[in-house]
Scaffold this active site. Structure first.
Site, PDB file in Angstrom:
ATOM      1  N   GLY A  18       0.830  -1.197   0.000  1.00 47.63           N
ATOM      2  CA  GLY A  18       0.000   0.000   0.000  1.00 47.63           C
ATOM      3  C   GLY A  18       0.863   1.245   0.000  1.00 47.63           C
TER       4      GLY A  18
ATOM      5  N   GLN B 121       3.014   9.930   1.050  1.00 46.35           N
ATOM      6  CA  GLN B 121       4.313   9.242   1.072  1.00 46.35           C
ATOM      7  C   GLN B 121       5.178   9.579  -0.140  1.00 46.35           C
ATOM      8  OE1 GLN B 121       2.417   5.229   2.081  1.00 46.35           O
ATOM      9  NE2 GLN B 121       4.453   5.068   3.007  1.00 46.35           N
TER      10      GLN B 121
ATOM     11  N   CYS C  22       6.012  -0.291   6.905  1.00 46.32           N
ATOM     12  CA  CYS C  22       5.626   0.868   6.097  1.00 46.32           C
ATOM     13  C   CYS C  22       6.789   1.228   5.192  1.00 46.32           C
ATOM     14  CB  CYS C  22       5.301   2.029   7.036  1.00 46.32           C
ATOM     15  SG  CYS C  22       4.865   3.554   6.193  1.00 46.32           S
TER      16      CYS C  22
ATOM     17  N   HIS D 146      -4.141   1.320   7.755  1.00 46.69           N
ATOM     18  CA  HIS D 146      -2.790   1.906   7.726  1.00 46.69           C
ATOM     19  C   HIS D 146      -2.715   3.058   6.717  1.00 46.69           C
ATOM     20  CE1 HIS D 146       1.776   1.387   7.768  1.00 46.69           C
ATOM     21  NE2 HIS D 146       1.565   2.136   6.708  1.00 46.69           N
TER      22      HIS D 146
ATOM     23  N   HIS E 196      -2.473   7.379   7.026  1.00 46.49           N
ATOM     24  CA  HIS E 196      -1.485   8.260   6.399  1.00 46.49           C
ATOM     25  C   HIS E 196      -2.121   9.564   5.914  1.00 46.49           C
ATOM     26  CE1 HIS E 196       2.399   6.273   6.145  1.00 46.49           C
ATOM     27  NE2 HIS E 196       1.882   5.143   5.663  1.00 46.49           N
TER      28      HIS E 196
HETATM   29 NI    NI Z   1       2.763   3.268   5.504  1.00 47.96          NI
END
Ligand code: NI
Length: 157
Positions: free
Chosen positions: A46, A51, A88, A130, A134
């Site tokens: 993911g 990110q 992550c 998760h 974010h």
């Molecule tokens: Ni993550």
């Protein structure tokens, strides 16, 4: 298509709050495809837009059953509990134990801004939680029970 740079823990963009996507543009479609390429290249399950440094409410996920694109996702139902290992792409080489719901239902929009609902159990439910965290600037490291540990790459699980 391009691989984008994945931001790592300590980069303040990861704690930023992502903004709702109000209309789909070519630029946003390119972002979504780059996010998929970046996730696959990094062998993750993911990735959230923050990110790769973009504060938009977009998530991509693939737990092995094909790509899922979530625009403006919201968790509308959750139940049960699972406790297990989580990692992550923004915290490379580390993992930790996190408790999450075992079942999650998400309402989101697709790449054409069409609304849909999707359910997940186990790993998929974990990925939904998760990645949606974010978008609110939350990292799994703050939920870890018993601290982070190193992941030995190249060793069989
Ligand atoms: Ni993550």
């Amino acid at each position: 298509m391009a691989i984008r740079k994945i931001r790592e823990l300590g980069d303040e963009i990861l704690t930023g709050k992502c903004k709702e996507v109000t209309r789909m543009t070519l630029r946003t479609k390119i972002l979504i495809h780059d996010m998929l390429d970046t996730m696959y290249e990094a062998m993750g399950v993911g990735l959230a837009a923050s990110q790769v440094g973009i504060l938009k409410r977009i998530v991509v996920i693939d737990v092995g059953d094909g790509p899922i694109v979530l625009v403006n996702p919201e968790i509308i139902e959750s139940s049960g509990e699972q406790t297990g290992e989580e990692g992550c792409l923004s915290v490379p080489g580390k993992a930790g134990t996190v408790t999450r719901p075992n079942y999650v239902k998400v309402r989101a929009q697709d790449e054409d801004m069409k609304e849909f609902e999707i359910e997940g159990e186990g790993l998929l439910a974990r990925a939904f939680c998760h990645e949606i965290d974010h978008l609110d600037g939350k990292m799994y490291v703050d939920l870890v029970e018993g601290g982070l540990h190193d992941v030995n790459s190249g060793e069989d699980e």
